[in-house]
Write a protein that holds these residues in place. Structure first.
Motif, short mmCIF file in Angstrom:
data_model
loop_
_atom_site.label_atom_id
_atom_site.label_comp_id
_atom_site.label_asym_id
_atom_site.label_seq_id
_atom_site.Cartn_x
_atom_site.Cartn_y
_atom_site.Cartn_z
N PRO A 241 -11.66 -14.22 -8.24
CA PRO A 241 -11.65 -13.02 -7.40
C PRO A 241 -13.02 -12.44 -7.08
O PRO A 241 -13.29 -12.09 -5.93
CB PRO A 241 -10.80 -12.05 -8.24
CG PRO A 241 -9.85 -12.94 -8.98
CD PRO A 241 -10.66 -14.15 -9.33
N GLU A 242 -13.91 -12.34 -8.08
CA GLU A 242 -15.23 -11.77 -7.82
C GLU A 242 -16.04 -12.63 -6.86
O GLU A 242 -16.68 -12.13 -5.92
CB GLU A 242 -16.00 -11.59 -9.13
CG GLU A 242 -15.56 -10.40 -9.96
CD GLU A 242 -15.81 -9.07 -9.26
OE1 GLU A 242 -16.74 -9.02 -8.43
OE2 GLU A 242 -15.09 -8.10 -9.54
N VAL B 197 -7.12 -11.51 -4.63
CA VAL B 197 -7.48 -12.34 -3.48
C VAL B 197 -8.42 -13.44 -3.94
O VAL B 197 -9.43 -13.18 -4.59
CB VAL B 197 -8.15 -11.49 -2.38
CG1 VAL B 197 -8.61 -12.39 -1.22
CG2 VAL B 197 -7.21 -10.41 -1.88
N ARG B 198 -8.08 -14.67 -3.59
CA ARG B 198 -8.93 -15.82 -3.88
C ARG B 198 -9.19 -16.59 -2.58
O ARG B 198 -8.34 -16.60 -1.69
CB ARG B 198 -8.27 -16.76 -4.90
CG ARG B 198 -8.13 -16.15 -6.30
CD ARG B 198 -7.34 -17.10 -7.20
NE ARG B 198 -7.23 -16.61 -8.56
CZ ARG B 198 -8.06 -16.90 -9.55
NH1 ARG B 198 -9.08 -17.70 -9.32
NH2 ARG B 198 -7.88 -16.41 -10.76
N ASP C 36 0.82 -1.22 0.00
CA ASP C 36 0.00 0.00 0.00
C ASP C 36 0.85 1.27 0.00
O ASP C 36 0.36 2.36 0.27
CB ASP C 36 -0.99 0.02 1.17
CG ASP C 36 -0.32 -0.06 2.53
OD1 ASP C 36 0.91 0.15 2.61
OD2 ASP C 36 -1.02 -0.33 3.52
N GLY C 37 2.13 1.14 -0.32
CA GLY C 37 3.02 2.29 -0.43
C GLY C 37 2.97 2.90 -1.82
O GLY C 37 2.15 2.53 -2.66
N PRO C 38 3.87 3.83 -2.11
CA PRO C 38 3.87 4.53 -3.41
C PRO C 38 4.22 3.65 -4.60
O PRO C 38 3.80 3.92 -5.73
CB PRO C 38 4.92 5.63 -3.22
CG PRO C 38 5.79 5.14 -2.10
CD PRO C 38 4.89 4.37 -1.19
N THR C 39 4.99 2.57 -4.38
CA THR C 39 5.35 1.67 -5.48
C THR C 39 5.05 0.22 -5.07
O THR C 39 5.96 -0.57 -4.83
CB THR C 39 6.85 1.81 -5.84
OG1 THR C 39 7.65 1.58 -4.66
CG2 THR C 39 7.14 3.17 -6.41
N PRO C 40 3.78 -0.14 -4.99
CA PRO C 40 3.40 -1.48 -4.54
C PRO C 40 3.77 -2.55 -5.56
O PRO C 40 3.86 -2.29 -6.76
CB PRO C 40 1.88 -1.38 -4.38
CG PRO C 40 1.48 -0.34 -5.38
CD PRO C 40 2.59 0.67 -5.35
N ILE C 41 4.00 -3.76 -5.06
CA ILE C 41 4.34 -4.89 -5.93
C ILE C 41 3.09 -5.71 -6.23
O ILE C 41 2.13 -5.69 -5.47
CB ILE C 41 5.41 -5.80 -5.27
CG1 ILE C 41 4.88 -6.38 -3.94
CG2 ILE C 41 6.71 -5.05 -5.06
CD1 ILE C 41 5.80 -7.42 -3.32
N PRO C 42 3.07 -6.45 -7.35
CA PRO C 42 1.96 -7.38 -7.61
C PRO C 42 1.87 -8.39 -6.47
O PRO C 42 2.89 -8.94 -6.04
CB PRO C 42 2.35 -8.03 -8.93
CG PRO C 42 3.29 -7.07 -9.57
CD PRO C 42 4.06 -6.44 -8.44
N PHE C 43 0.66 -8.66 -6.02
CA PHE C 43 0.47 -9.51 -4.84
C PHE C 43 -0.73 -10.42 -5.06
O PHE C 43 -1.85 -9.95 -5.28
CB PHE C 43 0.24 -8.63 -3.61
CG PHE C 43 0.40 -9.32 -2.29
CD1 PHE C 43 1.62 -9.31 -1.63
CD2 PHE C 43 -0.67 -9.97 -1.69
CE1 PHE C 43 1.77 -9.93 -0.40
CE2 PHE C 43 -0.52 -10.61 -0.48
CZ PHE C 43 0.70 -10.58 0.18
N LYS C 44 -0.50 -11.73 -5.01
CA LYS C 44 -1.57 -12.71 -5.10
C LYS C 44 -1.67 -13.47 -3.79
O LYS C 44 -0.65 -13.85 -3.21
CB LYS C 44 -1.31 -13.73 -6.22
CG LYS C 44 -1.40 -13.19 -7.63
CD LYS C 44 -1.19 -14.32 -8.63
CE LYS C 44 -1.31 -13.86 -10.06
NZ LYS C 44 -1.12 -14.99 -11.02
N VAL C 45 -2.89 -13.68 -3.33
CA VAL C 45 -3.06 -14.44 -2.10
C VAL C 45 -4.25 -15.37 -2.23
O VAL C 45 -5.30 -14.99 -2.76
CB VAL C 45 -3.22 -13.52 -0.87
CG1 VAL C 45 -4.42 -12.61 -1.03
CG2 VAL C 45 -3.33 -14.32 0.41
N VAL C 46 -4.07 -16.60 -1.78
CA VAL C 46 -5.15 -17.57 -1.68
C VAL C 46 -5.36 -17.82 -0.18
O VAL C 46 -4.44 -18.26 0.51
CB VAL C 46 -4.81 -18.89 -2.40
CG1 VAL C 46 -5.97 -19.87 -2.27
CG2 VAL C 46 -4.49 -18.63 -3.87
#
Length: 283
Positions: A269-270, A205-206, A161-171
């Protein structure tokens, strides 16, 4: 040259990769030292992270080791030149070293993939949720130590949630969403936080529901952190004595496959957002 008293995980990783290259070339430490014009002890110190290595020397070693992976060599040389002293340095001496290593790993990550079975991922946790997690440690932590850990965990969230966030996947398994680590209000606020993050473009998010047939991946909780090149990826696993880092190519390949399989059986995700909304309403 003064030796490092406590090399960081990143410094250790550089040494490990150089040792792996040497061993793949079939050379002993003594033979590598002779090619570099130094002593065996110097090679040992480099490979154990106790001392650094210049870009010139690293490239000479890579040439002697017949490594032709230019992208990998460039990534290693970047590590030799890295002198980053990040925000986590304020916790040095106050928190155990693994906490700082996690922060440094976050800082250099290109992406993260998480599988959460029992707890909501650390980077998603609210202050109250994190406090409840740390308050249940055995032996018990002091109030000061709990505060330090909570502050550190919240500071780590800058990578998402900073100025340059990284791609993030979570199950996330339904168990992690339902277990009340804290009280009713803490659980509701935590679900709300997960929903808010799931709306971000760089976060996916899954959810894995309880009623999924044939789910046998309960032991797959992990954090997969992308490095500058795939060979420098890292998996973080929770262990009784703290977090452990996994970085051998064979194990990394295994964890990549594990994540793909867990992701494949999770809700889209939905549907996952709808699922979490329903859980929040039940509270």
């Amino acid at each position: 040259m003064v030796l490092r008293r406590e090399p960081t995980a990143r410094q250790l990783r550089l040494g490990v990769e150089l040792r792996r290259l040497r061993e793949a070339a079939g050379l002993t430490g003594q033979e590598a030292a002779a090619l570099l014009g130094t002593g065996r002890v110097q090679i040992s110190h480099i490979e154990s992270g106790l001392t650094g290595v210049s870009e010139e020397r690293l490239r000479r070693l890579a040439s002697h080791y017949a490594c032709t992976d230019a992208e990998f060599i460039d990534a290693l040389t970047s590590m030799t030149a890295d002198r980053t002293r990040g925000w986590w340095e304020e916790y040095r001496g106050a928190l155990p070293t693994p906490f700082l290593d996690l922060s440094e790993l976050d800082h250099h990550a290109r992406f993260q993939h998480n599988v959460a079975i029992v707890f909501v991922p650390g980077l998603f946790q609210t202050a109250d949720y994190a406090r409840a997690v740390f308050s249940n440690r055995i032996p018990e932590l002091t109030a000061k130590d709990i505060d330090l850990r909570v502050r550190h965990r919240l500071a780590r969230r800058t990578v998402i949630d900073g100025p340059t966030p990284i791609p993030f996947k979570v199950v996330i398994h339904e168990a992690a969403l339902r277990i009340r680590v804290g009280d009713h209000a803490t659980s509701r606020a935590q679900l709300t936080r997960v929903l808010e993050l799931s709306e971000a473009e760089h976060i996916i998010v899954r959810v894995i529901p309880f009623d999924l047939d044939g789910f046998s991946w309960g032991g797959s909780a992990m954090t997969y952190v992308g490095g500058a090149v795939p060979k420098l990826d890292t998996v973080v696993r929770d262990a009784p004595h703290g977090a452990t880092f996994v970085d051998s190519e064979a194990q990394l390949a295994t964890y990549r496959t594990r994540f793909r399989k867990v992701e494949a059986v999770s809700l889209a995700p939905e549907r996952s957002r709808d699922f979490i909304h329903r859980l929040a309403k039940e509270l």
